[in-house]
Scaffold this motif. Structure first.
Motif, PDB file in Angstrom:
ATOM      1  N   LYS A 123       0.824  -1.205   0.000  1.00 16.16           N
ATOM      2  CA  LYS A 123       0.000   0.000   0.000  1.00 16.16           C
ATOM      3  C   LYS A 123       0.863   1.263   0.000  1.00 16.16           C
ATOM      4  CE  LYS A 123      -3.816   2.309   2.228  1.00 16.16           C
ATOM      5  NZ  LYS A 123      -4.791   2.339   3.278  1.00 16.16           N
ATOM      6  N   GLU A 124       1.922   1.276   0.802  1.00 14.75           N
ATOM      7  CA  GLU A 124       2.833   2.428   0.817  1.00 14.75           C
ATOM      8  C   GLU A 124       3.451   2.662  -0.560  1.00 14.75           C
ATOM      9  OE1 GLU A 124       5.154   2.809   4.946  1.00 14.75           O
ATOM     10  OE2 GLU A 124       5.263   0.787   4.076  1.00 14.75           O
ATOM     11  N   VAL A 125       3.864   1.589  -1.188  1.00 16.66           N
ATOM     12  CA  VAL A 125       4.516   1.693  -2.496  1.00 16.66           C
ATOM     13  C   VAL A 125       3.526   2.155  -3.554  1.00 16.66           C
ATOM     14  CG1 VAL A 125       5.744   0.419  -4.293  1.00 16.66           C
ATOM     15  CG2 VAL A 125       6.302   0.039  -1.878  1.00 16.66           C
ATOM     16  N   LEU A 126       2.316   1.598  -3.548  1.00 22.87           N
ATOM     17  CA  LEU A 126       1.292   2.032  -4.508  1.00 22.87           C
ATOM     18  C   LEU A 126       0.981   3.518  -4.349  1.00 22.87           C
ATOM     19  CD1 LEU A 126      -1.270  -0.911  -4.489  1.00 22.87           C
ATOM     20  CD2 LEU A 126       0.003  -0.054  -6.467  1.00 22.87           C
ATOM     21  N   THR A 127       0.858   3.968  -3.103  1.00 21.41           N
ATOM     22  CA  THR A 127       0.568   5.374  -2.831  1.00 21.41           C
ATOM     23  C   THR A 127       1.691   6.265  -3.335  1.00 21.41           C
ATOM     24  OG1 THR A 127      -0.776   4.794  -0.909  1.00 21.41           O
ATOM     25  CG2 THR A 127       0.053   7.052  -1.001  1.00 21.41           C
ATOM     26  N   LYS A 128       2.933   5.864  -3.084  1.00 21.04           N
ATOM     27  CA  LYS A 128       4.076   6.657  -3.522  1.00 21.04           C
ATOM     28  C   LYS A 128       4.180   6.671  -5.050  1.00 21.04           C
ATOM     29  CE  LYS A 128       7.632   9.200  -2.672  1.00 21.04           C
ATOM     30  NZ  LYS A 128       7.452  10.516  -2.038  1.00 21.04           N
ATOM     31  N   MET A 129       3.973   5.528  -5.680  1.00 21.42           N
ATOM     32  CA  MET A 129       4.033   5.473  -7.139  1.00 21.42           C
ATOM     33  C   MET A 129       2.988   6.386  -7.764  1.00 21.42           C
ATOM     34  SD  MET A 129       4.759   1.428  -7.868  1.00 21.42           S
ATOM     35  CE  MET A 129       5.004   1.593  -9.639  1.00 21.42           C
ATOM     36  N   ASP A 130       1.786   6.388  -7.212  1.00 22.38           N
ATOM     37  CA  ASP A 130       0.725   7.248  -7.719  1.00 22.38           C
ATOM     38  C   ASP A 130       1.093   8.716  -7.532  1.00 22.38           C
ATOM     39  OD1 ASP A 130      -1.971   7.612  -8.836  1.00 22.38           O
ATOM     40  OD2 ASP A 130      -2.428   8.420  -6.848  1.00 22.38           O
ATOM     41  N   SER A 131       1.647   9.038  -6.379  1.00 25.00           N
ATOM     42  CA  SER A 131       2.055  10.410  -6.087  1.00 25.00           C
ATOM     43  C   SER A 131       3.155  10.886  -7.039  1.00 25.00           C
ATOM     44  CB  SER A 131       2.531  10.499  -4.635  1.00 25.00           C
ATOM     45  OG  SER A 131       3.105  11.743  -4.372  1.00 25.00           O
ATOM     46  N   VAL A 132       4.171  10.063  -7.229  1.00 26.57           N
ATOM     47  CA  VAL A 132       5.282  10.416  -8.112  1.00 26.57           C
ATOM     48  C   VAL A 132       4.781  10.572  -9.551  1.00 26.57           C
ATOM     49  CG1 VAL A 132       7.438   9.549  -9.146  1.00 26.57           C
ATOM     50  CG2 VAL A 132       7.095   9.424  -6.669  1.00 26.57           C
ATOM     51  N   ALA A 133       4.007   9.619 -10.018  1.00 18.62           N
ATOM     52  CA  ALA A 133       3.497   9.670 -11.398  1.00 18.62           C
ATOM     53  C   ALA A 133       2.610  10.888 -11.616  1.00 18.62           C
ATOM     54  CB  ALA A 133       2.732   8.392 -11.722  1.00 18.62           C
ATOM     55  N   SER A 134       1.724  11.161 -10.669  1.00 26.47           N
ATOM     56  CA  SER A 134       0.806  12.292 -10.799  1.00 26.47           C
ATOM     57  C   SER A 134       1.537  13.621 -10.766  1.00 26.47           C
ATOM     58  CB  SER A 134      -0.244  12.255  -9.688  1.00 26.47           C
ATOM     59  OG  SER A 134      -1.040  11.118  -9.818  1.00 26.47           O
ATOM     60  N   SER A 135       2.490  13.761  -9.856  1.00 23.60           N
ATOM     61  CA  SER A 135       3.181  15.042  -9.746  1.00 23.60           C
ATOM     62  C   SER A 135       4.137  15.275 -10.914  1.00 23.60           C
ATOM     63  CB  SER A 135       3.919  15.163  -8.411  1.00 23.60           C
ATOM     64  OG  SER A 135       4.993  14.277  -8.339  1.00 23.60           O
ATOM     65  N   PHE A 136       4.672  14.205 -11.494  1.00 24.91           N
ATOM     66  CA  PHE A 136       5.562  14.367 -12.640  1.00 24.91           C
ATOM     67  C   PHE A 136       4.758  14.683 -13.905  1.00 24.91           C
ATOM     68  CE2 PHE A 136       8.679  12.794 -15.860  1.00 24.91           C
ATOM     69  CZ  PHE A 136       9.676  13.712 -15.566  1.00 24.91           C
ATOM     70  N   GLY A 137       3.612  14.017 -14.052  1.00 24.06           N
ATOM     71  CA  GLY A 137       2.691  14.348 -15.131  1.00 24.06           C
ATOM     72  C   GLY A 137       2.990  13.778 -16.506  1.00 24.06           C
TER      73      GLY A 137
END
Length: 114
Positions: free
Chosen positions: A28-42
Protein backbone atom coordinates in the motif's frame (compact mmCIF):
# COMPACT_ATOMS: atom_id res chain seq x y z
CA UNK A 1 16.17 -1.83 -20.12
CA UNK A 2 13.56 -1.24 -17.46
CA UNK A 3 9.94 -0.59 -18.35
CA UNK A 4 8.34 2.75 -17.51
CA UNK A 5 6.56 1.24 -14.50
CA UNK A 6 9.72 -0.48 -13.27
CA UNK A 7 11.53 2.87 -13.33
CA UNK A 8 8.57 4.44 -11.50
CA UNK A 9 8.83 1.67 -8.90
CA UNK A 10 12.60 2.16 -8.44
CA UNK A 11 12.26 5.94 -8.07
CA UNK A 12 9.36 5.52 -5.63
CA UNK A 13 11.23 2.98 -3.49
CA UNK A 14 14.36 5.15 -3.43
CA UNK A 15 12.28 8.13 -2.37
CA UNK A 16 10.50 6.19 0.38
CA UNK A 17 13.82 4.83 1.63
CA UNK A 18 15.46 8.25 1.69
CA UNK A 19 12.54 10.08 3.34
CA UNK A 20 11.65 7.46 5.95
CA UNK A 21 15.08 6.02 6.70
CA UNK A 22 13.45 2.59 6.67
CA UNK A 23 14.44 -0.25 4.43
CA UNK A 24 11.13 -2.06 3.98
CA UNK A 25 7.71 -0.97 2.79
CA UNK A 26 4.32 -2.60 2.34
CA UNK A 27 2.45 -2.76 -0.95
CA UNK A 28 0.00 0.00 0.00
CA UNK A 29 2.83 2.43 0.82
CA UNK A 30 4.52 1.69 -2.50
CA UNK A 31 1.29 2.03 -4.51
CA UNK A 32 0.57 5.37 -2.83
CA UNK A 33 4.08 6.66 -3.52
CA UNK A 34 4.03 5.47 -7.14
CA UNK A 35 0.73 7.25 -7.72
CA UNK A 36 2.05 10.41 -6.09
CA UNK A 37 5.28 10.42 -8.11
CA UNK A 38 3.50 9.67 -11.40
CA UNK A 39 0.81 12.29 -10.80
CA UNK A 40 3.18 15.04 -9.75
CA UNK A 41 5.56 14.37 -12.64
CA UNK A 42 2.69 14.35 -15.13
CA UNK A 43 4.34 12.38 -17.95
CA UNK A 44 1.81 10.09 -19.63
CA UNK A 45 4.30 7.23 -19.83
CA UNK A 46 3.92 6.76 -16.03
CA UNK A 47 0.15 7.32 -15.92
CA UNK A 48 -1.98 5.84 -14.69
CA UNK A 49 0.27 4.34 -12.05
CA UNK A 50 0.03 0.55 -11.74
CA UNK A 51 -2.78 -0.98 -9.74
CA UNK A 52 -2.22 -3.56 -7.01
CA UNK A 53 -2.33 -6.61 -9.30
CA UNK A 54 0.11 -5.03 -11.77
CA UNK A 55 2.48 -4.05 -8.97
CA UNK A 56 2.40 -7.53 -7.45
CA UNK A 57 3.24 -9.14 -10.82
CA UNK A 58 6.13 -6.71 -11.24
CA UNK A 59 7.35 -7.35 -7.68
CA UNK A 60 7.32 -11.11 -8.17
CA UNK A 61 9.34 -10.79 -11.39
CA UNK A 62 11.85 -8.33 -9.90
CA UNK A 63 12.07 -10.37 -6.71
CA UNK A 64 13.30 -13.33 -8.73
CA UNK A 65 16.05 -11.16 -10.20
CA UNK A 66 17.09 -9.98 -6.69
CA UNK A 67 16.76 -6.28 -7.58
CA UNK A 68 14.23 -6.03 -4.80
CA UNK A 69 13.63 -8.21 -1.78
CA UNK A 70 10.24 -9.63 -0.85
CA UNK A 71 9.62 -10.77 2.71
CA UNK A 72 6.56 -12.08 4.50
CA UNK A 73 4.58 -13.53 1.67
CA UNK A 74 4.45 -14.10 -2.03
CA UNK A 75 1.84 -14.48 -4.71
CA UNK A 76 -0.78 -12.25 -6.26
CA UNK A 77 -3.16 -12.22 -3.28
CA UNK A 78 -0.54 -11.30 -0.70
CA UNK A 79 -0.58 -7.62 0.22
CA UNK A 80 1.31 -8.01 3.52
CA UNK A 81 4.58 -8.46 1.67
CA UNK A 82 7.44 -6.24 2.79
CA UNK A 83 9.40 -4.82 -0.13
CA UNK A 84 13.07 -3.93 0.26
CA UNK A 85 15.16 -2.18 -2.37
CA UNK A 86 18.76 -3.18 -3.02
CA UNK A 87 19.90 -0.20 -5.11
CA UNK A 88 21.40 3.06 -3.86
CA UNK A 89 20.40 6.47 -5.22
CA UNK A 90 23.65 6.93 -7.15
CA UNK A 91 23.10 3.58 -8.91
CA UNK A 92 19.64 4.64 -10.07
CA UNK A 93 20.84 8.06 -11.25
CA UNK A 94 23.73 6.44 -13.10
CA UNK A 95 21.53 3.78 -14.70
CA UNK A 96 18.98 6.32 -15.92
CA UNK A 97 21.45 8.95 -17.13
CA UNK A 98 20.95 9.57 -20.84
CA UNK A 99 17.64 7.69 -20.99
CA UNK A 100 14.09 8.94 -21.40
CA UNK A 101 13.74 8.47 -17.61
CA UNK A 102 16.55 10.86 -16.63
CA UNK A 103 14.15 13.75 -15.93
CA UNK A 104 12.10 11.61 -13.52
CA UNK A 105 15.20 10.60 -11.55
CA UNK A 106 16.43 14.21 -11.54
CA UNK A 107 13.16 15.40 -10.00
CA UNK A 108 12.84 12.77 -7.29
CA UNK A 109 16.43 11.81 -6.47
CA UNK A 110 18.56 14.71 -5.19
CA UNK A 111 21.65 15.67 -7.14
CA UNK A 112 24.65 13.72 -6.04
CA UNK A 113 28.24 14.82 -6.20
CA UNK A 114 30.72 12.08 -7.00
Amino acid sequence: NASDFEVLLFISLASLKRVSGRGGFNVKEVLTKMDSVASSFGDERYLPAPNCAELLRMLNRLGESRIIGLNGGYGYACTNTTITFQMEDYEIVSALKGTCHEALSAKFIPSLLF
